[in-house]
Structure formats: C-alpha cells, structure tokens
Design a protein around this motif. Sequence first.
Motif, PDB file in Angstrom:
ATOM      1  N   THR A  29       0.775  -1.131  -0.092  1.00 23.27           N
ATOM      2  CA  THR A  29       0.080  -0.106   0.145  1.00 23.27           C
ATOM      3  C   THR A  29       0.674   1.143   0.003  1.00 23.27           C
ATOM      4  OG1 THR A  29      -1.747  -1.203   1.155  1.00 23.27           O
ATOM      5  CG2 THR A  29      -1.587   1.351   1.359  1.00 23.27           C
ATOM      6  N   TYR A  30       1.990   1.371   0.772  1.00 26.35           N
ATOM      7  CA  TYR A  30       2.566   2.473   0.963  1.00 26.35           C
ATOM      8  C   TYR A  30       3.410   2.493  -0.395  1.00 26.35           C
ATOM      9  CZ  TYR A  30       1.611   2.150   6.163  1.00 26.35           C
ATOM     10  OH  TYR A  30       0.998   2.127   6.996  1.00 26.35           O
ATOM     11  N   LYS A  31       3.756   1.788  -0.873  1.00 27.15           N
ATOM     12  CA  LYS A  31       4.700   1.599  -2.143  1.00 27.15           C
ATOM     13  C   LYS A  31       3.798   2.261  -3.300  1.00 27.15           C
ATOM     14  CE  LYS A  31       5.446  -1.840  -4.608  1.00 27.15           C
ATOM     15  NZ  LYS A  31       5.768  -3.195  -5.281  1.00 27.15           N
ATOM     16  N   ASN A  32       2.536   1.685  -3.324  1.00 30.86           N
ATOM     17  CA  ASN A  32       1.727   2.163  -4.398  1.00 30.86           C
ATOM     18  C   ASN A  32       1.401   3.900  -4.048  1.00 30.86           C
ATOM     19  OD1 ASN A  32       1.827  -0.257  -5.649  1.00 30.86           O
ATOM     20  ND2 ASN A  32       0.087  -1.015  -4.743  1.00 30.86           N
ATOM     21  N   GLU A  33       1.207   4.220  -2.993  1.00 26.64           N
ATOM     22  CA  GLU A  33       0.865   5.551  -2.684  1.00 26.64           C
ATOM     23  C   GLU A  33       2.041   6.339  -2.821  1.00 26.64           C
ATOM     24  OE1 GLU A  33      -0.171   5.907   1.534  1.00 26.64           O
ATOM     25  OE2 GLU A  33      -2.021   5.210   1.368  1.00 26.64           O
ATOM     26  N   VAL A  34       3.134   5.844  -2.663  1.00 34.32           N
ATOM     27  CA  VAL A  34       4.428   6.693  -2.976  1.00 34.32           C
ATOM     28  C   VAL A  34       4.586   7.005  -4.415  1.00 34.32           C
ATOM     29  CG1 VAL A  34       6.883   6.956  -3.164  1.00 34.32           C
ATOM     30  CG2 VAL A  34       5.821   6.252  -0.872  1.00 34.32           C
ATOM     31  N   ILE A  35       4.437   5.865  -5.219  1.00 41.07           N
ATOM     32  CA  ILE A  35       4.458   6.230  -6.609  1.00 41.07           C
ATOM     33  C   ILE A  35       3.380   6.707  -7.419  1.00 41.07           C
ATOM     34  CG2 ILE A  35       4.394   4.533  -8.861  1.00 41.07           C
ATOM     35  CD1 ILE A  35       5.769   2.384  -7.228  1.00 41.07           C
ATOM     36  N   SER A  44       3.734  10.688  -9.335  1.00 38.93           N
ATOM     37  CA  SER A  44       3.255  10.760 -10.486  1.00 38.93           C
ATOM     38  C   SER A  44       2.149  11.985 -10.597  1.00 38.93           C
ATOM     39  CB  SER A  44       2.703   9.441 -11.273  1.00 38.93           C
ATOM     40  OG  SER A  44       1.281   9.153 -10.571  1.00 38.93           O
ATOM     41  N   GLN A  45       1.235  12.063  -9.543  1.00 37.69           N
ATOM     42  CA  GLN A  45       0.276  13.201  -9.453  1.00 37.69           C
ATOM     43  C   GLN A  45       0.962  14.349  -9.255  1.00 37.69           C
ATOM     44  OE1 GLN A  45      -3.411  12.695  -6.864  1.00 37.69           O
ATOM     45  NE2 GLN A  45      -2.791  10.428  -6.802  1.00 37.69           N
ATOM     46  N   ILE A  46       2.048  14.457  -8.475  1.00 40.65           N
ATOM     47  CA  ILE A  46       2.952  15.803  -8.135  1.00 40.65           C
ATOM     48  C   ILE A  46       3.553  16.281  -9.671  1.00 40.65           C
ATOM     49  CG2 ILE A  46       5.045  16.603  -7.372  1.00 40.65           C
ATOM     50  CD1 ILE A  46       4.682  14.797  -4.967  1.00 40.65           C
ATOM     51  N   ASP A  47       3.813  15.484 -10.351  1.00 41.44           N
ATOM     52  CA  ASP A  47       4.055  15.871 -11.732  1.00 41.44           C
ATOM     53  C   ASP A  47       3.210  16.331 -12.745  1.00 41.44           C
ATOM     54  OD1 ASP A  47       6.733  15.006 -11.396  1.00 41.44           O
ATOM     55  OD2 ASP A  47       6.600  12.986 -12.216  1.00 41.44           O
ATOM     56  N   ILE A  48       1.831  15.841 -12.683  1.00 39.05           N
ATOM     57  CA  ILE A  48       0.851  16.345 -13.272  1.00 39.05           C
ATOM     58  C   ILE A  48       0.377  17.615 -12.721  1.00 39.05           C
ATOM     59  CG2 ILE A  48      -1.773  15.864 -13.997  1.00 39.05           C
ATOM     60  CD1 ILE A  48      -1.025  12.962 -13.930  1.00 39.05           C
ATOM     61  N   ALA A  49       0.276  17.630 -11.508  1.00 35.26           N
ATOM     62  CA  ALA A  49      -0.241  18.808 -10.636  1.00 35.26           C
ATOM     63  C   ALA A  49       0.877  20.058 -11.007  1.00 35.26           C
ATOM     64  CB  ALA A  49      -0.176  18.697  -9.084  1.00 35.26           C
ATOM     65  N   LYS A  50       2.079  19.875 -11.069  1.00 35.47           N
ATOM     66  CA  LYS A  50       3.043  20.890 -11.341  1.00 35.47           C
ATOM     67  C   LYS A  50       3.004  21.328 -12.741  1.00 35.47           C
ATOM     68  CE  LYS A  50       8.172  21.579 -11.230  1.00 35.47           C
ATOM     69  NZ  LYS A  50       9.460  21.169 -11.010  1.00 35.47           N
ATOM     70  N   ASP A  51       2.732  20.630 -13.720  1.00 37.44           N
ATOM     71  CA  ASP A  51       2.415  21.323 -15.255  1.00 37.44           C
ATOM     72  C   ASP A  51       1.167  21.791 -15.037  1.00 37.44           C
ATOM     73  OD1 ASP A  51       4.707  19.786 -16.046  1.00 37.44           O
ATOM     74  OD2 ASP A  51       3.699  18.008 -16.654  1.00 37.44           O
ATOM     75  N   GLU A  70      -2.263  25.429  -3.678  1.00 39.77           N
ATOM     76  CA  GLU A  70      -2.488  24.580  -2.439  1.00 39.77           C
ATOM     77  C   GLU A  70      -2.862  23.238  -2.846  1.00 39.77           C
ATOM     78  OE1 GLU A  70      -6.140  24.894   0.868  1.00 39.77           O
ATOM     79  OE2 GLU A  70      -5.662  26.621  -0.305  1.00 39.77           O
ATOM     80  N   LYS A  71      -3.277  22.845  -3.768  1.00 37.68           N
ATOM     81  CA  LYS A  71      -3.228  21.305  -4.133  1.00 37.68           C
ATOM     82  C   LYS A  71      -1.951  20.780  -4.416  1.00 37.68           C
ATOM     83  CE  LYS A  71      -7.884  21.252  -6.136  1.00 37.68           C
ATOM     84  NZ  LYS A  71      -8.723  21.062  -7.382  1.00 37.68           N
ATOM     85  N   PHE A  72      -1.066  21.301  -4.822  1.00 36.76           N
ATOM     86  CA  PHE A  72       0.248  21.054  -5.121  1.00 36.76           C
ATOM     87  C   PHE A  72       1.072  20.982  -3.778  1.00 36.76           C
ATOM     88  CE2 PHE A  72       4.781  21.987  -6.196  1.00 36.76           C
ATOM     89  CZ  PHE A  72       4.845  20.884  -6.952  1.00 36.76           C
ATOM     90  N   ILE A  73       0.872  21.650  -2.852  1.00 36.62           N
ATOM     91  CA  ILE A  73       1.589  21.573  -1.520  1.00 36.62           C
ATOM     92  C   ILE A  73       0.860  20.351  -1.096  1.00 36.62           C
ATOM     93  CG2 ILE A  73       1.623  22.539   0.777  1.00 36.62           C
ATOM     94  CD1 ILE A  73       1.698  25.451  -0.824  1.00 36.62           C
ATOM     95  N   LEU A  74      -0.484  20.109  -1.054  1.00 33.74           N
ATOM     96  CA  LEU A  74      -1.112  18.885  -0.191  1.00 33.74           C
ATOM     97  C   LEU A  74      -0.608  17.667  -0.832  1.00 33.74           C
ATOM     98  CD1 LEU A  74      -4.843  20.455  -0.085  1.00 33.74           C
ATOM     99  CD2 LEU A  74      -3.186  20.081   1.786  1.00 33.74           C
ATOM    100  N   LYS A  90       1.152  14.558   1.053  1.00 26.95           N
ATOM    101  CA  LYS A  90       0.673  13.419   0.985  1.00 26.95           C
ATOM    102  C   LYS A  90       1.691  12.390   0.691  1.00 26.95           C
ATOM    103  CE  LYS A  90      -4.230  14.185   0.227  1.00 26.95           C
ATOM    104  NZ  LYS A  90      -5.391  14.232  -0.726  1.00 26.95           N
ATOM    105  N   PHE A  91       2.664  12.756  -0.358  1.00 23.45           N
ATOM    106  CA  PHE A  91       3.780  11.998  -0.648  1.00 23.45           C
ATOM    107  C   PHE A  91       4.724  11.707   0.449  1.00 23.45           C
ATOM    108  CE2 PHE A  91       8.138  11.965  -2.249  1.00 23.45           C
ATOM    109  CZ  PHE A  91       8.153  10.800  -3.002  1.00 23.45           C
ATOM    110  N   LEU A  92       5.049  12.855   1.214  1.00 18.80           N
ATOM    111  CA  LEU A  92       6.013  12.893   2.152  1.00 18.80           C
ATOM    112  C   LEU A  92       5.475  11.812   3.276  1.00 18.80           C
ATOM    113  CD1 LEU A  92       7.468  16.407   2.462  1.00 18.80           C
ATOM    114  CD2 LEU A  92       8.619  14.257   1.728  1.00 18.80           C
ATOM    115  N   LYS A  93       4.071  11.724   3.603  1.00 22.27           N
ATOM    116  CA  LYS A  93       3.606  10.987   4.631  1.00 22.27           C
ATOM    117  C   LYS A  93       3.830   9.448   4.161  1.00 22.27           C
ATOM    118  CE  LYS A  93       0.479  14.402   6.884  1.00 22.27           C
ATOM    119  NZ  LYS A  93      -0.821  14.634   7.380  1.00 22.27           N
ATOM    120  N   SER A  94       3.416   9.306   3.069  1.00 18.71           N
ATOM    121  CA  SER A  94       3.411   7.759   2.600  1.00 18.71           C
ATOM    122  C   SER A  94       4.900   7.308   2.547  1.00 18.71           C
ATOM    123  CB  SER A  94       2.828   7.824   1.174  1.00 18.71           C
ATOM    124  OG  SER A  94       1.356   8.070   1.301  1.00 18.71           O
TER     125      SER A  94
END
Length: 467
Positions: free
Chosen positions: A387-393, A397-404, A442-446, A450-454
């Motif tokens: 679960t944690y591995k899938n969350e991190v991955i 990937s969401q962070i890359d999308i959110a950054k763009d 704000e979503k980018f920060i969130l 989430k990534f860091l917590k996982s």
Amino acid sequence: MKSRNKVIFLFALLFCGILSAQDSLKMSAKEFISIVKNYHPLALKYQLQNKIAASEITSARGNFDPVLGGKLGEKNIDGIQYYRQRNIELGIPTWYGIDLTASYNYLDGEKLNNSDTKGGLYQFGITVPLAKNLLYDKRRAMLEQAKYALKMTEAEQTVLTNDLLLEAENTYWEWVKNFEIYQLQRSAVLINEQRLELTKKTFNFGERPAIDTIEAASQLQSFRLQERDAFLNFVKSTQDLQLFLWKDNREFYDLTAMIYPSDRINSSEAFSNFEMLIQQVENQNLNNHFSLQYYFQKQNILESERRLKWQSFLPKLDFTYNFFNKENYRADYLPLFDNNFQYGLKLEIPVFQREARANYQIAKLKIEQNTLDTQVKRRELETKILTYKNEVINYHSQIDIAKDNLTNYQRLLQAEEIRYNNGESSLFLINSRENKMIDAQEKFILLNNKFLKSYNKLKWMKENFLK
C-alpha cells in the motif's frame, strides 16, 4: 481557563513572530527528530524497558549462583550440654540439573542422636536427576526465556519507537504544509491589496469603472478570510508540534520565541530517494522485520515452556551421593561404596498425570495461537508495504501532473493580466484565473505532503528491518 490563556498566548506569539521574523527560531526535520529521539519521554521509556528485560536475564542467572550457608547452635538444660554445633555449607547448582554440595560440620555434646557423628566431619555430595529435570529444568528454562524475552522486548520497543518517530516526522511536515499554505494565502493578500490600491487610482483617473473597485475589494476580503483560516491551522499544527518538544531534564518545552520550519516540503530528500527506498524494501527479507521478530522470539519462549511441561510426564528419580571424612583422618576416596559414604535414591510417579497433560496441552495451544498471530502479522506487513509503495509511486506521478497544471494556470493568469492592461479583459476574469491558480498551488502543496507521509510510513517500516 489556564488552557485557554495558553492558546491565546501562543496565538499572539505566533502572530508577533510572523510580523517580526528576526526574533524567531528555525527548526529542520533532522533537528526535530533528533530532539524526539533523545528527549521524548516515550523514547526514554522504551529504552528503560530494554534495560528491565536485560536485568531479567541477570535475575535468571541467579538460579545458578553458588549458595554459602552457615549454622551455629547450642542446647544447654540444667547444666547439661545437649549439643554444640558449627556448620558451614556450599551449594553449587550446575547447568545440567546436577547439584554439588560441600560442607564442614562440627558437633559435640552429651545428648547426641545415635546417627550423629561427633567431632568434625567433612562432606562432599552430588545430586543427579536421572529422569525428570535431567535434560531440561525450570532453571534452564527461566534463563533461556529471559534471553528470548530480551530480544522480544527489543523488537517491540523498536517498533514502538519507530511509530513514535513516524508520528513526529509526519507532524513536522504537516506543520510545514500549513506554514506554506499560510505563506501562499498571505502572498495573495499582499498582491490583492496592491491591486485594490491600483484599481482605486485608475478609477479616480476615470480609466476603470467603479464596479472594478468592488470586484477587487471582494477578492481581497475573500483572501483575507482564507489567510485567517490558514493562520489558525498553522497555530494548531504548531501546538501539535510542541507536544514532541522536550528538554534534556524531561521538562516540557514551552515556546518563548517563534519557531519556523527551515525545510521546505519540496526540498525533502524523499523526492530523490524514494525509488531507492522502494527497491530496498522489496529486497529485504520480511522475516527480519522486528514486528515478526517479536513473534519469533515469543515462539521460542512458548517452545521452551512446552519442553518444560513435557518434563512433568517423566518420573522424578533423583540419585544423591555424599562422601564423608572425619577431621584429622586420612581420606579414603575409593571405592565409593566401601566406607565413609551415604547415598539415596528417590522416586516419585504421578498416577493420573492429569495436571501434566493439561499443562502440556495448554503450552501446545499457545504455540498454535502464536503461529496464527505470526501469519496475520506477516500478511499485515505485506499489505502495508504494498500500500505505501503504491501510494508513493502514485502521489509522485500526481505531483508531476499537478506541477504542469500549476504552470499552465500561472501562464493563463499572466496572459489575462496582459490582456487586462491592454483593455481586452476584465478584473473578474483576472480574479477567476487567480483563484484557480491559488487552488492549484494549494493542491500542489497538499500532494507533496501526502507523498511525504506515505514515504515516511515506508521509510520507518524499512527502519524496522535488521541491519
């Protein structure tokens, strides 16, 4: 009331600190975790528990300590000395259930028993279990179980310590997240204050309609409300962070100066190390995880108890031999059963063996229970790791999308501002673009949080593996 005043004080302290950052303190994630490791009462408690378990081993070794005893006595009635006795004895228990004894006894008097030996007498003896307690006994079981218990306690305390550090680190990054969101909202307020002043000036010059000043003021009020809410969240997270701050004298750390995070969310090493962490966890032997080691050591304790209970089925057959030599007499050691000796053979056989059978069955059932608990824990660990591995991955990937996505919203806002300056757009459209950009930030920060917590969950789970 005292608690309420403390909250008000903290709120004021934070507010003043934000307005005057030069008197503030900064704290990094590594510094914070180091404080928790070294000073938090729970971390110290877990260390003390390990010391208690180590002391239990010393206590169990005491069952093998030699025992030195002495006796001095006299009986005298109506001027008749019945007896006068001096005795010193040394008992030495051994690992294989054999007991060695040595003693010197001096006995004199006018009313001695016929079986007593007058004068000084040296004695050397040995007691050997021939059935029950020969291969295993309570003394050996207690020492073995104490050693297993130490390993079990160390595994348990490691898991508990890691849980504490995981909670502490995630609290730190939650604090950083709320601080960055507050900075974001504060920046939006400052920008819109300037925009309102500029809009008022252009209205006074007749270049903009009055409705634009209302539009700018409404946008500013909206961001001020969001800023207050973000500030309150930052205050609450600072209080949560303070729960982990203790001094070296085990006193709670009270804030006397404003503290800020020195780390940014996107500066964490997690973003560059997560792939290596995933690979390390996948390559680790799950049997080495301390959560499973706890159950393995418990299994050893239960197996030791089963072996001990099995001894109850055997008859108690003990052989005792003592060699005697009177004081000032030449010792004649051989043959052993020729002169100056005493021996005994003692036999005890439980008839129905009901207690032995019940205790042995209970020991076996406890082993089976622990085996089931181990299987459940193994499955739980496998699921958590996956679960944690899938969350991190997934979050990465969401962070890359959110950054763009954030980059696109920033470009749209810049383009809209250019059109507005050219008279081709309106303040309403600028505000709409700005709101979407702020939401995206704000979503980018969130997402980063989430990534860091996982990542931390996976990291502290990896820390539970034996090196």
